[in-house]
Design a protein around this motif. Structure first.
Motif, short mmCIF file in Angstrom:
data_model
loop_
_atom_site.label_atom_id
_atom_site.label_comp_id
_atom_site.label_asym_id
_atom_site.label_seq_id
_atom_site.Cartn_x
_atom_site.Cartn_y
_atom_site.Cartn_z
N ARG A 172 8.13 -5.71 13.87
CA ARG A 172 8.28 -6.10 12.46
C ARG A 172 8.02 -7.60 12.29
O ARG A 172 7.37 -8.03 11.34
CB ARG A 172 9.67 -5.72 11.95
CG ARG A 172 9.85 -4.22 11.81
CD ARG A 172 11.16 -3.82 11.14
NE ARG A 172 11.23 -2.37 11.08
CZ ARG A 172 11.99 -1.60 11.86
NH1 ARG A 172 12.80 -2.18 12.75
NH2 ARG A 172 11.96 -0.29 11.76
N ILE A 173 8.53 -8.39 13.21
CA ILE A 173 8.32 -9.83 13.15
C ILE A 173 6.85 -10.16 13.35
O ILE A 173 6.25 -10.95 12.60
CB ILE A 173 9.18 -10.54 14.21
CG1 ILE A 173 10.67 -10.37 13.90
CG2 ILE A 173 8.82 -12.02 14.29
CD1 ILE A 173 11.60 -10.83 15.01
N SER A 194 1.35 -11.69 11.33
CA SER A 194 -0.08 -11.38 11.36
C SER A 194 -0.62 -11.13 9.96
O SER A 194 -1.74 -11.54 9.62
CB SER A 194 -0.36 -10.18 12.26
OG SER A 194 -0.03 -10.46 13.60
N SER A 195 0.16 -10.44 9.14
CA SER A 195 -0.28 -10.15 7.78
C SER A 195 -0.40 -11.44 6.97
O SER A 195 -1.35 -11.61 6.18
CB SER A 195 0.70 -9.19 7.10
OG SER A 195 0.26 -8.84 5.81
N PHE A 217 -1.78 -4.49 6.08
CA PHE A 217 -3.09 -4.69 5.46
C PHE A 217 -2.99 -5.65 4.28
O PHE A 217 -1.90 -5.93 3.77
CB PHE A 217 -3.72 -3.36 5.00
CG PHE A 217 -2.98 -2.66 3.88
CD1 PHE A 217 -3.14 -3.05 2.55
CD2 PHE A 217 -2.14 -1.59 4.15
CE1 PHE A 217 -2.48 -2.40 1.52
CE2 PHE A 217 -1.46 -0.93 3.13
CZ PHE A 217 -1.64 -1.35 1.80
N GLN A 218 -4.16 -6.14 3.86
CA GLN A 218 -4.28 -6.95 2.66
C GLN A 218 -5.33 -6.31 1.75
O GLN A 218 -6.36 -5.80 2.22
CB GLN A 218 -4.68 -8.40 2.99
CG GLN A 218 -3.61 -9.19 3.73
CD GLN A 218 -2.38 -9.46 2.88
OE1 GLN A 218 -2.46 -9.56 1.65
NE2 GLN A 218 -1.23 -9.57 3.54
N TYR A 219 -5.05 -6.33 0.45
CA TYR A 219 -5.89 -5.67 -0.54
C TYR A 219 -6.53 -6.72 -1.44
O TYR A 219 -5.84 -7.54 -2.03
CB TYR A 219 -5.02 -4.72 -1.36
CG TYR A 219 -5.73 -3.89 -2.41
CD1 TYR A 219 -6.54 -2.82 -2.04
CD2 TYR A 219 -5.54 -4.16 -3.77
CE1 TYR A 219 -7.16 -2.04 -3.01
CE2 TYR A 219 -6.15 -3.38 -4.73
CZ TYR A 219 -6.96 -2.33 -4.35
OH TYR A 219 -7.56 -1.54 -5.31
N PRO A 236 -6.66 -7.50 12.49
CA PRO A 236 -7.50 -7.51 13.68
C PRO A 236 -6.64 -7.45 14.95
O PRO A 236 -5.47 -7.82 14.94
CB PRO A 236 -8.21 -8.87 13.60
CG PRO A 236 -8.02 -9.35 12.20
CD PRO A 236 -6.72 -8.77 11.74
N ASN A 237 -7.24 -6.99 16.03
CA ASN A 237 -6.59 -7.13 17.33
C ASN A 237 -6.72 -8.59 17.78
O ASN A 237 -7.32 -9.41 17.10
CB ASN A 237 -7.19 -6.16 18.36
CG ASN A 237 -8.70 -6.31 18.49
OD1 ASN A 237 -9.26 -7.37 18.22
ND2 ASN A 237 -9.36 -5.24 18.89
#
Length: 324
Positions: free
Chosen positions: A245-246, A251-252, A273-275, A309-310
């Motif tokens: 979760r952290i 990353s988001s 994700f981002q929209y 992304p990875n």
């Protein structure tokens, strides 16, 4: 068949880039999946054991009273329309289209609504469908607002179906603990947060009587033995969950910042994700695809969804964004 993220074979054919050279950001699946331990050989040899403790483990994780394991949430959402006589269904727009497809295929009428203030649509509905957080827009609905909507629907024999596929990163906003009340259905899965989409592990959370009907519709052995084994481990690993979760939140935020830096400021997003709403969505998807980066395109309300992304993919994404 509806179009989904992860359809890389189509991209490979169209752009001539080998499969292994793609950075797939189209699915919203955690790129760092739950680590899978060695699966005991008997899990492959024996029929799945419904009394292996998975139900109790999952109920504890979700904080609910009763649930039914299913082959991903897809199996549950496809079976659900058969448990009601034909009626009027209100579905959030835009939203994961498999829900509408399942109800329409069974003969129900599906109407669209934009938000919970669209009472002229919601008051007509026998069933209301929504994702929380929404897929693909990332819009979140307060738990109390959903429970209030459910109460209105239940007072006239209606249902509220909430798909919480992207809720695991923010479990405090879930309504899973209320799912035992009549007329409320909550869908969960291990595909997104745990990154185990291939295991096809989902759960329907609902009142016992409705779960019995759903079980009869789906039949026995809804999950394979290996999938049950993996699910039990993942759902009990609280240390991995808390750390993830952290990590996902960080990353988001990094993805939001990166996209904004190149004039693609997200409208909203989740931990996964981002929209980005943009009139240039289709053009941008094609330009990114030509560089081996596959993002999810939405045409009706032009937008792109970028998954995380990875570790090696961040620089690839930034390089591609620089050259758009």
């Amino acid at each position: 068949m509806l179009e989904h993220g992860g359809n890389l074979s189509a991209a490979v054919t169209r752009y001539g880039i080998p499969l292994e050279n793609w950075l797939d950001l189209s699915t919203g699946i955690n790129p760092n999946h739950y680590p899978i331990a060695d699966i005991p050989p008997h899990q492959w040899h024996q029929l799945p054991n419904d009394e292996d403790g998975l139900v109790n483990i999952a109920a504890n994780y979700y904080g609910c009273q009763s649930l039914l394991p299913t082959s991903g949430s897809q199996a549950a959402l496809q079976a659900l329309p058969n448990l009601r006589s034909l009626g009027t269904i209100a579905m959030l727009k835009p939203m994961y289209q498999e829900h509408a497809h399942a109800w329409q295929r069974c003969g129900h009428q599906v109407l669209s609504f934009n938000d919970l203030n669209d009472e002229h649509i919601l008051n007509k509905a026998d069933v209301v469908l929504l994702c929380n957080p929404n897929n693909p827009t990332g819009k979140q609905f307060p738990a109390q607002a959903l429970l209030s909507l459910h109460a209105k629907l239940a007072s006239r024999g209606g249902w509220l179906v909430v798909d919480e596929a992207f809720m695991d990163a923010t479990p405090e906003h879930s309504i899973a603990q209320h799912s035992h009340v009549e007329g409320l259905f909550v869908l969960r899965s291990l595909g997104k947060f745990f990154g185990l989409a291939g295991a096809r592990v989902g759960f329907m959370l609902a009142a016992d009587e409705q779960l019995k009907k759903l079980q009869e519709s789906l039949g026995p052995w809804t999950l394979t033995g290996p999938s049950r084994f993996i699910a039990k481990q993942a759902l009990q690993d609280t240390a991995w969950q808390e750390n993830t979760r952290i990590t996902l939140k960080s990353s988001s935020k990094r993805l939001e910042t990166l996209l904004s830096q190149y004039d693609l400021k997200p409208t909203a997003g989740t931990a996964l994700f981002q929209y980005v709403m943009t009139a240039q969505a289709q053009v941008l998807q094609e330009r990114l695809a030509a560089k081996g980066i596959w993002v999810r395109l939405f045409k009706e309300q032009p937008a792109l969804r970028f998954g995380l992304p990875n570790d090696s993919g961040w620089q690839l994404l930034e390089d591609a964004l620089k050259s758009l």
